[in-house]
Design an enzyme around this catalytic site. Structure first.
Site, short mmCIF file in Angstrom:
data_model
loop_
_atom_site.label_atom_id
_atom_site.label_comp_id
_atom_site.label_asym_id
_atom_site.label_seq_id
_atom_site.Cartn_x
_atom_site.Cartn_y
_atom_site.Cartn_z
N CYS A 110 -23.10 -19.10 12.64
CA CYS A 110 -24.44 -18.55 12.95
C CYS A 110 -24.37 -17.22 13.70
O CYS A 110 -25.36 -16.50 13.77
CB CYS A 110 -25.26 -19.55 13.75
SG CYS A 110 -25.39 -21.15 12.96
N HIS A 250 -31.03 -16.23 17.66
CA HIS A 250 -30.69 -17.02 16.48
C HIS A 250 -31.72 -18.15 16.35
O HIS A 250 -32.06 -18.81 17.32
CB HIS A 250 -29.28 -17.60 16.63
CG HIS A 250 -28.96 -18.65 15.63
ND1 HIS A 250 -29.21 -18.48 14.28
CD2 HIS A 250 -28.44 -19.90 15.75
CE1 HIS A 250 -28.85 -19.57 13.64
NE2 HIS A 250 -28.39 -20.46 14.50
N ASN A 280 -32.90 -23.16 9.90
CA ASN A 280 -31.75 -22.45 10.44
C ASN A 280 -30.96 -21.83 9.28
O ASN A 280 -30.33 -22.55 8.51
CB ASN A 280 -30.88 -23.46 11.22
CG ASN A 280 -29.64 -22.82 11.82
OD1 ASN A 280 -29.31 -21.68 11.53
ND2 ASN A 280 -28.96 -23.58 12.67
N1 ACO Z 1 -35.55 -37.86 10.80
C1 ACO Z 1 -35.81 -38.96 11.49
N2 ACO Z 1 -34.93 -39.50 12.36
C2 ACO Z 1 -33.75 -38.87 12.52
C3 ACO Z 1 -33.43 -37.69 11.81
C4 ACO Z 1 -34.38 -37.18 10.93
N3 ACO Z 1 -34.16 -36.08 10.20
N4 ACO Z 1 -32.20 -37.28 12.18
C5 ACO Z 1 -31.76 -38.16 13.09
N5 ACO Z 1 -32.69 -39.11 13.30
C6 ACO Z 1 -32.65 -40.28 14.19
C7 ACO Z 1 -31.23 -40.63 14.56
O1 ACO Z 1 -30.66 -41.46 13.58
C8 ACO Z 1 -31.43 -41.36 15.86
O2 ACO Z 1 -31.81 -42.69 15.60
P1 ACO Z 1 -31.08 -43.89 16.38
O3 ACO Z 1 -31.36 -43.64 17.83
O4 ACO Z 1 -31.76 -45.07 15.80
O5 ACO Z 1 -29.65 -43.74 16.02
C9 ACO Z 1 -32.64 -40.67 16.48
O6 ACO Z 1 -33.28 -39.96 15.41
C10 ACO Z 1 -32.30 -39.72 17.59
O7 ACO Z 1 -31.26 -38.88 17.14
P2 ACO Z 1 -30.66 -37.76 18.07
O8 ACO Z 1 -29.55 -37.11 17.36
O9 ACO Z 1 -30.40 -38.32 19.42
O10 ACO Z 1 -31.91 -36.79 18.16
P3 ACO Z 1 -32.06 -35.51 19.02
O11 ACO Z 1 -33.25 -35.62 19.86
O12 ACO Z 1 -30.78 -35.10 19.67
O13 ACO Z 1 -32.38 -34.41 17.90
C11 ACO Z 1 -31.30 -32.66 16.69
C12 ACO Z 1 -31.44 -34.16 16.87
C13 ACO Z 1 -32.62 -32.08 16.25
C14 ACO Z 1 -30.26 -32.39 15.59
C15 ACO Z 1 -30.84 -32.04 18.02
O14 ACO Z 1 -29.73 -32.71 18.53
C16 ACO Z 1 -30.55 -30.60 17.89
O15 ACO Z 1 -31.42 -29.79 17.73
N6 ACO Z 1 -29.27 -30.20 18.02
C17 ACO Z 1 -28.88 -28.84 17.88
C18 ACO Z 1 -28.30 -28.73 16.58
C19 ACO Z 1 -28.57 -27.42 15.90
O16 ACO Z 1 -29.54 -26.75 16.05
N7 ACO Z 1 -27.60 -27.15 15.06
C20 ACO Z 1 -27.72 -26.09 14.21
C21 ACO Z 1 -26.43 -25.55 13.92
S1 ACO Z 1 -25.72 -24.81 15.31
C22 ACO Z 1 -26.51 -23.47 15.46
O17 ACO Z 1 -27.17 -22.98 14.61
C23 ACO Z 1 -26.41 -22.92 16.70
#
Ligand code: ACO
Length: 323
Positions: A110, A250, A280
Protein backbone atom coordinates in the site's frame (compact mmCIF):
# COMPACT_ATOMS: atom_id res chain seq x y z
CA UNK A 1 7.26 18.22 -8.32
CA UNK A 2 3.96 16.49 -9.03
CA UNK A 3 2.96 18.15 -12.31
CA UNK A 4 -0.34 16.34 -12.94
CA UNK A 5 -2.31 13.27 -11.91
CA UNK A 6 -4.88 10.99 -13.50
CA UNK A 7 -6.73 7.88 -12.46
CA UNK A 8 -8.66 4.96 -13.90
CA UNK A 9 -10.91 2.26 -12.46
CA UNK A 10 -12.61 -0.82 -13.91
CA UNK A 11 -16.14 -0.50 -15.29
CA UNK A 12 -17.79 -2.82 -12.77
CA UNK A 13 -18.97 -1.46 -9.41
CA UNK A 14 -19.31 -4.11 -6.68
CA UNK A 15 -21.37 -2.88 -3.70
CA UNK A 16 -21.47 -4.29 -0.18
CA UNK A 17 -24.87 -5.77 -1.04
CA UNK A 18 -23.35 -7.73 -3.94
CA UNK A 19 -21.46 -10.06 -1.55
CA UNK A 20 -24.74 -11.89 -0.89
CA UNK A 21 -24.81 -12.92 -4.57
CA UNK A 22 -21.49 -14.79 -4.17
CA UNK A 23 -22.45 -16.47 -0.89
CA UNK A 24 -20.45 -14.28 1.50
CA UNK A 25 -22.10 -13.87 4.90
CA UNK A 26 -21.67 -10.19 5.64
CA UNK A 27 -23.73 -7.01 5.60
CA UNK A 28 -23.51 -3.44 4.38
CA UNK A 29 -23.80 -2.32 8.00
CA UNK A 30 -20.89 -4.53 9.21
CA UNK A 31 -18.57 -3.38 6.42
CA UNK A 32 -19.46 0.32 6.67
CA UNK A 33 -19.20 0.42 10.46
CA UNK A 34 -15.75 -1.18 10.63
CA UNK A 35 -14.18 0.14 7.42
CA UNK A 36 -16.23 3.00 5.93
CA UNK A 37 -16.39 1.09 2.61
CA UNK A 38 -19.63 1.09 0.60
CA UNK A 39 -18.46 -0.16 -2.79
CA UNK A 40 -15.34 -0.94 -4.80
CA UNK A 41 -14.43 -1.39 -8.51
CA UNK A 42 -13.56 -4.87 -9.74
CA UNK A 43 -11.69 -5.64 -12.97
CA UNK A 44 -13.53 -7.72 -15.56
CA UNK A 45 -12.68 -9.31 -18.87
CA UNK A 46 -10.21 -7.29 -20.91
CA UNK A 47 -9.17 -5.22 -17.88
CA UNK A 48 -5.90 -5.77 -16.05
CA UNK A 49 -3.16 -3.80 -14.32
CA UNK A 50 -1.56 -2.77 -17.61
CA UNK A 51 -4.79 -1.40 -19.09
CA UNK A 52 -5.72 0.51 -15.90
CA UNK A 53 -2.23 1.98 -15.43
CA UNK A 54 -1.98 2.95 -19.09
CA UNK A 55 -5.37 4.68 -18.98
CA UNK A 56 -4.45 6.59 -15.80
CA UNK A 57 -1.05 7.52 -17.29
CA UNK A 58 -2.61 8.92 -20.47
CA UNK A 59 -4.87 11.21 -18.42
CA UNK A 60 -1.96 12.45 -16.27
CA UNK A 61 0.29 12.98 -19.31
CA UNK A 62 -2.39 14.86 -21.19
CA UNK A 63 -3.01 17.12 -18.16
CA UNK A 64 0.75 17.70 -17.78
CA UNK A 65 1.22 18.34 -21.51
CA UNK A 66 3.84 15.58 -21.68
CA UNK A 67 4.23 13.11 -24.57
CA UNK A 68 5.36 9.48 -24.26
CA UNK A 69 8.71 10.27 -25.91
CA UNK A 70 9.47 12.82 -23.18
CA UNK A 71 9.29 10.23 -20.37
CA UNK A 72 12.70 9.34 -18.90
CA UNK A 73 11.37 6.71 -16.49
CA UNK A 74 8.25 4.82 -15.43
CA UNK A 75 8.14 3.67 -11.81
CA UNK A 76 5.13 1.51 -11.00
CA UNK A 77 4.20 0.73 -7.40
CA UNK A 78 2.18 -2.49 -7.23
CA UNK A 79 1.73 -5.71 -5.30
CA UNK A 80 -0.50 -7.32 -7.93
CA UNK A 81 1.49 -7.33 -11.20
CA UNK A 82 -0.05 -8.82 -14.33
CA UNK A 83 2.80 -11.31 -14.58
CA UNK A 84 5.54 -12.20 -12.09
CA UNK A 85 8.02 -11.73 -14.93
CA UNK A 86 8.57 -9.26 -16.51
CA UNK A 87 7.39 -6.14 -14.69
CA UNK A 88 4.06 -4.50 -15.47
CA UNK A 89 5.97 -1.22 -15.89
CA UNK A 90 7.54 -2.48 -19.13
CA UNK A 91 4.08 -3.47 -20.40
CA UNK A 92 2.87 0.07 -19.69
CA UNK A 93 5.98 1.46 -21.40
CA UNK A 94 5.16 -0.58 -24.52
CA UNK A 95 1.47 0.39 -24.42
CA UNK A 96 2.37 4.09 -24.18
CA UNK A 97 5.20 3.88 -26.73
CA UNK A 98 7.55 5.52 -24.21
CA UNK A 99 10.62 4.08 -25.91
CA UNK A 100 13.21 6.25 -24.07
CA UNK A 101 11.91 5.47 -20.58
CA UNK A 102 13.49 2.99 -18.18
CA UNK A 103 10.64 1.08 -16.58
CA UNK A 104 10.43 -0.98 -13.42
CA UNK A 105 8.00 -2.09 -10.71
CA UNK A 106 8.41 -1.35 -7.03
CA UNK A 107 6.68 -3.53 -4.44
CA UNK A 108 5.96 -1.74 -1.19
CA UNK A 109 2.30 -2.87 -1.06
CA UNK A 110 0.00 0.00 0.00
CA UNK A 111 3.01 2.34 0.31
CA UNK A 112 3.94 1.62 -3.32
CA UNK A 113 3.11 5.00 -4.83
CA UNK A 114 4.68 6.93 -1.96
CA UNK A 115 7.91 4.91 -2.16
CA UNK A 116 7.89 5.26 -5.97
CA UNK A 117 7.50 9.05 -5.79
CA UNK A 118 10.46 9.29 -3.42
CA UNK A 119 12.57 6.99 -5.62
CA UNK A 120 11.65 9.16 -8.63
CA UNK A 121 12.72 12.28 -6.72
CA UNK A 122 16.06 10.54 -6.06
CA UNK A 123 16.45 9.68 -9.76
CA UNK A 124 15.84 13.32 -10.66
CA UNK A 125 18.48 14.42 -8.14
CA UNK A 126 21.08 12.47 -10.17
CA UNK A 127 20.58 15.02 -12.95
CA UNK A 128 19.92 12.43 -15.68
CA UNK A 129 16.13 12.18 -15.29
CA UNK A 130 13.79 15.10 -15.91
CA UNK A 131 10.31 13.68 -16.44
CA UNK A 132 9.12 10.56 -14.64
CA UNK A 133 5.78 8.79 -14.69
CA UNK A 134 4.99 7.49 -11.20
CA UNK A 135 2.08 5.06 -11.03
CA UNK A 136 0.34 3.25 -8.21
CA UNK A 137 -1.92 0.48 -9.47
CA UNK A 138 -3.52 -2.72 -8.26
CA UNK A 139 -5.81 -5.48 -9.43
CA UNK A 140 -6.17 -6.98 -5.96
CA UNK A 141 -9.42 -8.72 -6.91
CA UNK A 142 -7.25 -11.37 -8.61
CA UNK A 143 -5.15 -12.14 -5.50
CA UNK A 144 -7.80 -12.08 -2.78
CA UNK A 145 -9.74 -15.10 -1.62
CA UNK A 146 -13.36 -14.44 -2.58
CA UNK A 147 -14.43 -17.03 0.01
CA UNK A 148 -12.66 -15.24 2.92
CA UNK A 149 -14.90 -12.51 4.33
CA UNK A 150 -12.04 -11.24 6.53
CA UNK A 151 -10.29 -9.88 3.46
CA UNK A 152 -12.50 -9.92 0.36
CA UNK A 153 -14.72 -7.06 1.57
CA UNK A 154 -11.79 -4.68 2.01
CA UNK A 155 -10.07 -4.33 -1.35
CA UNK A 156 -10.69 -2.77 -4.76
CA UNK A 157 -8.96 -2.31 -8.14
CA UNK A 158 -7.70 0.87 -9.80
CA UNK A 159 -4.71 2.97 -10.81
CA UNK A 160 -3.46 6.49 -10.22
CA UNK A 161 -0.64 8.08 -12.22
CA UNK A 162 1.46 11.15 -11.60
CA UNK A 163 3.83 13.01 -13.90
CA UNK A 164 6.82 14.23 -11.89
CA UNK A 165 9.24 16.91 -13.00
CA UNK A 166 12.20 18.63 -11.37
CA UNK A 167 11.08 21.10 -8.71
CA UNK A 168 11.64 24.78 -8.56
CA UNK A 169 12.82 26.24 -5.24
CA UNK A 170 10.30 26.12 -2.39
CA UNK A 171 7.96 23.84 -4.38
CA UNK A 172 7.70 20.07 -4.69
CA UNK A 173 8.64 17.61 -1.96
CA UNK A 174 9.37 19.48 1.28
CA UNK A 175 9.86 16.35 3.38
CA UNK A 176 10.13 12.64 2.62
CA UNK A 177 10.11 9.69 5.02
CA UNK A 178 10.11 5.93 4.41
CA UNK A 179 10.32 2.99 6.83
CA UNK A 180 10.04 -0.81 6.65
CA UNK A 181 9.78 -3.62 9.22
CA UNK A 182 10.14 -7.09 7.72
CA UNK A 183 9.88 -8.83 11.11
CA UNK A 184 6.10 -8.36 10.82
CA UNK A 185 5.80 -9.60 7.22
CA UNK A 186 3.59 -12.59 8.12
CA UNK A 187 0.76 -10.40 9.44
CA UNK A 188 -0.27 -9.48 5.89
CA UNK A 189 1.03 -11.69 3.10
CA UNK A 190 0.51 -14.31 0.39
CA UNK A 191 2.07 -17.33 2.10
CA UNK A 192 2.59 -19.55 -0.96
CA UNK A 193 2.48 -19.71 -4.72
CA UNK A 194 5.76 -17.98 -5.59
CA UNK A 195 9.46 -18.92 -5.44
CA UNK A 196 9.40 -20.14 -1.85
CA UNK A 197 6.51 -22.55 -2.44
CA UNK A 198 5.72 -22.82 -6.18
CA UNK A 199 2.07 -23.39 -7.07
CA UNK A 200 0.74 -26.92 -6.62
CA UNK A 201 -2.83 -28.24 -6.78
CA UNK A 202 -2.76 -28.44 -2.93
CA UNK A 203 -1.83 -24.77 -2.63
CA UNK A 204 -4.65 -23.84 -4.96
CA UNK A 205 -7.11 -25.99 -3.00
CA UNK A 206 -6.18 -24.47 0.36
CA UNK A 207 -6.03 -20.96 -1.14
CA UNK A 208 -2.67 -20.15 0.45
CA UNK A 209 -1.60 -18.23 -2.67
CA UNK A 210 -4.17 -15.54 -1.77
CA UNK A 211 -3.76 -12.59 0.61
CA UNK A 212 -4.06 -13.49 4.29
CA UNK A 213 -4.25 -10.90 7.02
CA UNK A 214 -4.30 -10.71 10.82
CA UNK A 215 -6.79 -7.81 10.77
CA UNK A 216 -6.52 -6.58 14.36
CA UNK A 217 -2.71 -6.63 14.42
CA UNK A 218 -2.57 -4.85 11.07
CA UNK A 219 -5.02 -2.25 12.37
CA UNK A 220 -2.90 -1.51 15.46
CA UNK A 221 0.32 -1.27 13.48
CA UNK A 222 -1.30 0.91 10.81
CA UNK A 223 -2.52 3.43 13.41
CA UNK A 224 0.87 3.50 15.17
CA UNK A 225 2.95 3.77 11.99
CA UNK A 226 0.79 6.35 10.25
CA UNK A 227 0.95 8.52 13.38
CA UNK A 228 4.75 8.21 13.35
CA UNK A 229 4.83 9.05 9.64
CA UNK A 230 2.65 12.14 10.12
CA UNK A 231 4.98 13.42 12.87
CA UNK A 232 8.04 12.88 10.68
CA UNK A 233 6.39 14.61 7.74
CA UNK A 234 5.85 17.81 9.72
CA UNK A 235 9.26 17.67 11.46
CA UNK A 236 11.04 17.12 8.15
CA UNK A 237 9.28 20.02 6.47
CA UNK A 238 9.61 22.23 9.59
CA UNK A 239 5.89 22.89 9.47
CA UNK A 240 3.05 22.66 11.99
CA UNK A 241 -0.34 21.00 11.51
CA UNK A 242 -1.99 24.33 10.71
CA UNK A 243 0.33 24.75 7.70
CA UNK A 244 -1.19 21.66 6.06
CA UNK A 245 -4.04 22.50 3.66
CA UNK A 246 -4.93 18.90 2.83
CA UNK A 247 -4.10 15.47 4.26
CA UNK A 248 -4.25 12.62 1.74
CA UNK A 249 -3.81 9.39 3.69
CA UNK A 250 -3.76 5.85 2.33
CA UNK A 251 -7.44 4.84 2.08
CA UNK A 252 -7.49 1.53 3.97
CA UNK A 253 -10.17 2.12 6.52
CA UNK A 254 -12.01 5.21 7.80
CA UNK A 255 -11.10 4.42 11.41
CA UNK A 256 -7.38 4.35 10.59
CA UNK A 257 -7.76 7.61 8.64
CA UNK A 258 -9.58 9.32 11.53
CA UNK A 259 -7.01 8.13 14.06
CA UNK A 260 -4.18 9.47 11.89
CA UNK A 261 -5.86 12.86 11.43
CA UNK A 262 -6.57 13.13 15.17
CA UNK A 263 -2.98 12.31 16.07
CA UNK A 264 -1.69 14.87 13.57
CA UNK A 265 -4.14 17.54 14.81
CA UNK A 266 -5.63 17.93 11.35
CA UNK A 267 -9.43 18.44 11.30
CA UNK A 268 -11.43 15.97 9.17
CA UNK A 269 -12.56 18.87 6.89
CA UNK A 270 -8.96 18.93 5.64
CA UNK A 271 -8.74 15.17 5.11
CA UNK A 272 -9.46 13.66 1.70
CA UNK A 273 -11.60 10.53 2.02
CA UNK A 274 -12.86 8.32 -0.82
CA UNK A 275 -12.53 4.85 0.77
CA UNK A 276 -16.35 4.68 0.74
CA UNK A 277 -16.36 4.49 -3.09
CA UNK A 278 -13.10 2.64 -3.89
CA UNK A 279 -12.33 0.37 -0.92
CA UNK A 280 -8.65 -0.20 -0.23
CA UNK A 281 -6.84 0.01 -3.57
CA UNK A 282 -3.43 -0.37 -1.92
CA UNK A 283 -0.71 1.39 -3.98
CA UNK A 284 -3.38 3.10 -6.09
CA UNK A 285 -5.23 4.69 -3.19
CA UNK A 286 -3.16 7.85 -2.69
CA UNK A 287 -2.72 8.77 -6.39
CA UNK A 288 -6.44 8.14 -7.06
CA UNK A 289 -7.28 10.43 -4.13
CA UNK A 290 -4.80 13.05 -5.37
CA UNK A 291 -6.30 12.91 -8.85
CA UNK A 292 -9.81 13.39 -7.42
CA UNK A 293 -8.59 16.23 -5.20
CA UNK A 294 -7.20 17.95 -8.33
CA UNK A 295 -10.49 17.45 -10.15
CA UNK A 296 -12.44 18.94 -7.23
CA UNK A 297 -10.21 22.04 -7.34
CA UNK A 298 -8.79 21.37 -3.86
CA UNK A 299 -5.21 21.77 -5.07
CA UNK A 300 -4.06 25.17 -6.27
CA UNK A 301 -0.76 26.93 -6.67
CA UNK A 302 0.86 26.95 -3.22
CA UNK A 303 -1.40 24.29 -1.63
CA UNK A 304 0.51 22.21 0.93
CA UNK A 305 -0.46 18.53 1.04
CA UNK A 306 0.64 15.83 3.48
CA UNK A 307 0.64 12.21 2.26
CA UNK A 308 0.77 9.30 4.72
CA UNK A 309 0.91 5.61 3.78
CA UNK A 310 1.11 2.19 5.41
CA UNK A 311 1.13 -1.28 3.93
CA UNK A 312 2.20 -4.92 3.97
CA UNK A 313 5.84 -5.49 4.78
CA UNK A 314 5.27 -3.55 6.91
CA UNK A 315 6.10 -0.44 4.94
CA UNK A 316 5.12 3.10 5.82
CA UNK A 317 6.08 6.66 5.08
CA UNK A 318 5.02 10.21 4.40
CA UNK A 319 5.68 13.28 2.28
CA UNK A 320 4.80 16.94 2.46
CA UNK A 321 4.43 18.48 -0.99
CA UNK A 322 3.89 22.12 -1.92
CA UNK A 323 2.15 22.49 -5.28
N1 ACO B 1 -18.72 -9.57 7.69
C1 ACO B 1 -19.25 -9.96 8.84
N2 ACO B 1 -18.52 -10.45 9.86
C2 ACO B 1 -17.19 -10.53 9.69
C3 ACO B 1 -16.57 -10.11 8.48
C4 ACO B 1 -17.37 -9.61 7.47
N3 ACO B 1 -16.88 -9.21 6.29
N4 ACO B 1 -15.23 -10.28 8.61
C5 ACO B 1 -15.02 -10.79 9.83
N5 ACO B 1 -16.19 -10.92 10.48
C6 ACO B 1 -16.44 -11.44 11.83
C7 ACO B 1 -15.29 -12.28 12.33
O1 ACO B 1 -15.42 -13.60 11.88
C8 ACO B 1 -15.45 -12.17 13.81
O2 ACO B 1 -16.43 -13.07 14.25
P1 ACO B 1 -16.15 -14.01 15.52
O3 ACO B 1 -15.91 -13.07 16.66
O4 ACO B 1 -17.41 -14.79 15.60
O5 ACO B 1 -14.96 -14.80 15.13
C9 ACO B 1 -16.02 -10.77 14.02
O6 ACO B 1 -16.53 -10.36 12.74
C10 ACO B 1 -15.02 -9.77 14.51
O7 ACO B 1 -13.87 -9.87 13.70
P2 ACO B 1 -12.62 -8.95 13.96
O8 ACO B 1 -11.55 -9.33 13.02
O9 ACO B 1 -12.30 -8.93 15.41
O10 ACO B 1 -13.23 -7.55 13.56
P3 ACO B 1 -12.56 -6.15 13.68
O11 ACO B 1 -13.42 -5.27 14.46
O12 ACO B 1 -11.12 -6.23 14.03
O13 ACO B 1 -12.63 -5.64 12.16
C11 ACO B 1 -11.23 -5.41 10.24
C12 ACO B 1 -11.98 -6.37 11.14
C13 ACO B 1 -12.22 -4.47 9.57
C14 ACO B 1 -10.51 -6.20 9.15
C15 ACO B 1 -10.22 -4.61 11.09
O14 ACO B 1 -9.44 -5.47 11.86
C16 ACO B 1 -9.36 -3.75 10.27
O15 ACO B 1 -9.79 -2.76 9.73
N6 ACO B 1 -8.05 -4.06 10.18
C17 ACO B 1 -7.15 -3.30 9.38
C18 ACO B 1 -6.93 -4.06 8.20
C19 ACO B 1 -6.75 -3.24 6.96
O16 ACO B 1 -7.24 -2.17 6.76
N7 ACO B 1 -6.01 -3.89 6.09
C20 ACO B 1 -5.86 -3.40 4.83
C21 ACO B 1 -4.59 -3.78 4.31
S1 ACO B 1 -3.30 -3.01 5.15
C22 ACO B 1 -3.33 -1.54 4.62
O17 ACO B 1 -3.90 -1.20 3.64
C23 ACO B 1 -2.68 -0.66 5.43
Amino acid sequence: MLAATGHAVPKRVFTNHDFASIGIETSDEWIRERTGIGQRYIAGEGENLTTLCTEAAKVAMQRAGVTASELDAIVLGTASPDRLLPSTAVEVQAALGASRAVAFDLDAACSGWLYSAQVAEGLMATGTFETILVIGGEVLSRIINWKDRNTCVLFGDGAGATVMKRSTRGRGILSAYMRSDGTLADLLHRPKGAGNAPVTPEIILEGSHYIQMAGREVFKNAVRSMADAADRALDGAKLSATDIDLLIPHQANIRIIEATAKHANIPMEKVFVNVDRYGNTSAASIPIALSEAHEKGLIKDGTTVMFVAFGAGFTWGSMVVRF
